[in-house]
Design an enzyme around this catalytic site. Structure first.
Site, PDB file in Angstrom:
ATOM      1  N   ARG A 119      21.768  15.174  -4.968  1.00 32.35           N
ATOM      2  CA  ARG A 119      21.901  13.725  -4.731  1.00 32.35           C
ATOM      3  C   ARG A 119      22.166  12.942  -6.009  1.00 32.35           C
ATOM      4  O   ARG A 119      21.507  13.144  -7.013  1.00 32.35           O
ATOM      5  CB  ARG A 119      20.631  13.213  -4.052  1.00 32.35           C
ATOM      6  CG  ARG A 119      20.503  13.781  -2.652  1.00 32.35           C
ATOM      7  CD  ARG A 119      19.266  13.291  -1.951  1.00 32.35           C
ATOM      8  NE  ARG A 119      19.309  13.694  -0.556  1.00 32.35           N
ATOM      9  CZ  ARG A 119      18.873  14.871  -0.110  1.00 32.35           C
ATOM     10  NH1 ARG A 119      18.348  15.752  -0.941  1.00 32.35           N
ATOM     11  NH2 ARG A 119      18.957  15.161   1.173  1.00 32.35           N
ATOM     12  N   PRO A 134       0.833  -1.210   0.000  1.00 32.33           N
ATOM     13  CA  PRO A 134       0.000   0.000   0.000  1.00 32.33           C
ATOM     14  C   PRO A 134       0.868   1.261   0.000  1.00 32.33           C
ATOM     15  O   PRO A 134       1.816   1.355   0.763  1.00 32.33           O
ATOM     16  CB  PRO A 134      -0.801  -0.102   1.300  1.00 32.33           C
ATOM     17  CG  PRO A 134      -0.564  -1.468   1.828  1.00 32.33           C
ATOM     18  CD  PRO A 134       0.698  -1.976   1.227  1.00 32.33           C
ATOM     19  N   GLU A 135       0.557   2.198  -0.884  1.00 33.41           N
ATOM     20  CA  GLU A 135       1.265   3.473  -0.933  1.00 33.41           C
ATOM     21  C   GLU A 135       0.278   4.565  -0.486  1.00 33.41           C
ATOM     22  O   GLU A 135      -0.832   4.248  -0.068  1.00 33.41           O
ATOM     23  CB  GLU A 135       1.789   3.720  -2.355  1.00 33.41           C
ATOM     24  CG  GLU A 135       2.700   2.595  -2.827  1.00 33.41           C
ATOM     25  CD  GLU A 135       3.248   2.791  -4.245  1.00 33.41           C
ATOM     26  OE1 GLU A 135       3.452   3.939  -4.649  1.00 33.41           O
ATOM     27  OE2 GLU A 135       3.458   1.785  -4.936  1.00 33.41           O
ATOM     28  N   ARG A 153       1.612 -11.865   5.086  1.00 31.52           N
ATOM     29  CA  ARG A 153       3.055 -11.950   5.304  1.00 31.52           C
ATOM     30  C   ARG A 153       3.463 -11.688   6.751  1.00 31.52           C
ATOM     31  O   ARG A 153       4.608 -11.915   7.116  1.00 31.52           O
ATOM     32  CB  ARG A 153       3.765 -10.949   4.386  1.00 31.52           C
ATOM     33  CG  ARG A 153       3.392 -11.074   2.908  1.00 31.52           C
ATOM     34  CD  ARG A 153       4.301 -12.038   2.169  1.00 31.52           C
ATOM     35  NE  ARG A 153       5.680 -11.594   2.202  1.00 31.52           N
ATOM     36  CZ  ARG A 153       6.258 -10.842   1.266  1.00 31.52           C
ATOM     37  NH1 ARG A 153       5.556 -10.448   0.219  1.00 31.52           N
ATOM     38  NH2 ARG A 153       7.521 -10.502   1.358  1.00 31.52           N
TER      39      ARG A 153
END
Ligand SMILES: [Zn+2]
Length: 266
Positions: A147, A2-3, A108
């Site tokens: 970065r 899930p995001e 899980r």
């Protein structure tokens, strides 16, 4: 996994469903998912309580019972919540006085439930970066330009930008026509701003369509989200690009499957 859009969908559904419903029983079938406090204390502290507010921060879900009592739910890889009748497969079940249940599902067993006094003091929360919605275009430029990390991997770093996962990061890169393998600092200001816009757009679309059910994710009613069929690169390896018809390429990038169009994304 899930995001942000999936967790936001659950938050909105929970807000409509469980507020002010009194918990009369808590059944814990898999103690492993309860990280704090003890099982006995977890149960005792929740019985008789009713949720007053549901909060989302990044991909973390927080149910507020009192100003100093919060249930933080970190769904991780395969956790989800469902509201309804008795469900023996649930890892944890909360029964309400109306006879219905809120079930925590997780094949899980990697998700985490914490009953805590102050969710903002969780290290995970303290380290969370801002969400894309709150960033101005120049702030995306600032985050990327210093970065060297590959842009796709950087987008998954919750300490820099919160809420994105493997699906929405790939979709936003496709929409911004940026190759996921590029070092973040190689993006021009214009590309960085465009990517910022697309990140926000793809998350909003995900929320609008109630998330993507590419794995175990379901909404609170157990229904699949509608975003999955709208995805343009994720899960489309070998299928024609929707813009140029080039077959979508899938590679491993920083240990995660990553799909993109080698023609459109430069
Ligand atoms: Zn293409």
């Amino acid at each position: 996994m899930p995001e942000l859009p999936e967790v936001e969908t659950i938050k909105r559904d929970l807000t409509k469903t469980i507020l002010n419903k009194k918990i009369v029983a808590v059944c814990i079938r898999k103690p492993k998912v309860i990280k704090e406090p003890s099982i006995a204390k977890f149960k005792k502290s929740l019985i008789g309580e009713s949720a007053k507010e549901v909060i989302r921060q990044g991909k973390l879900l927080i149910i507020k019972f009192r100003p100093d009592k919060f249930l933080a739910v970190h769904l991780r890889i395969a956790g989800w919540l469902i509201y309804g009748h008795k469900e023996e497969r649930a890892r944890v079940s909360f029964q309400f006085s109306n006879g219905k249940f809120l079930h925590y599902m997780d094949q899980r067993l990697l998700g985490e439930l914490r009953l805590i006094k102050d969710w903002r003091s969780l290290n995970f929360v303290k380290n969370l970066g801002p969400e894309p919605f709150t960033l101005r275009p120049e702030q995306f430029v600032q985050i990327f330009k210093s970065r060297k990390t590959k842009i796709k991997a950087l987008l998954l770093d919750q300490t820099l930008i919160a809420g994105l996962g493997n699906i929405y990061a790939q979709e936003a890169l496709f929409l911004a026509k940026i190759d996921p393998r590029r070092p973040a600092n190689s993006l021009s200001s214009q590309e960085a701003k465009l990517l910022g816009l697309k990140l926000t757009a793809v998350l909003r679309e995900g929320i609008k369509y109630k998330g993507s059910s590419v794995d175990s994710y379901r909404d609170l009613n157990g229904d699949k989200g509608g975003m999955e069929e709208r995805l343009k690169v994720y899960g489309r390896k070998g299928q024609p690009c929707l813009i140029c018809k080039t077959p979508i390429t899938k590679i491993q990038l920083a240990g995660r499957g990553t799909s993109f169009c080698s023609h459109c994304q430069k």
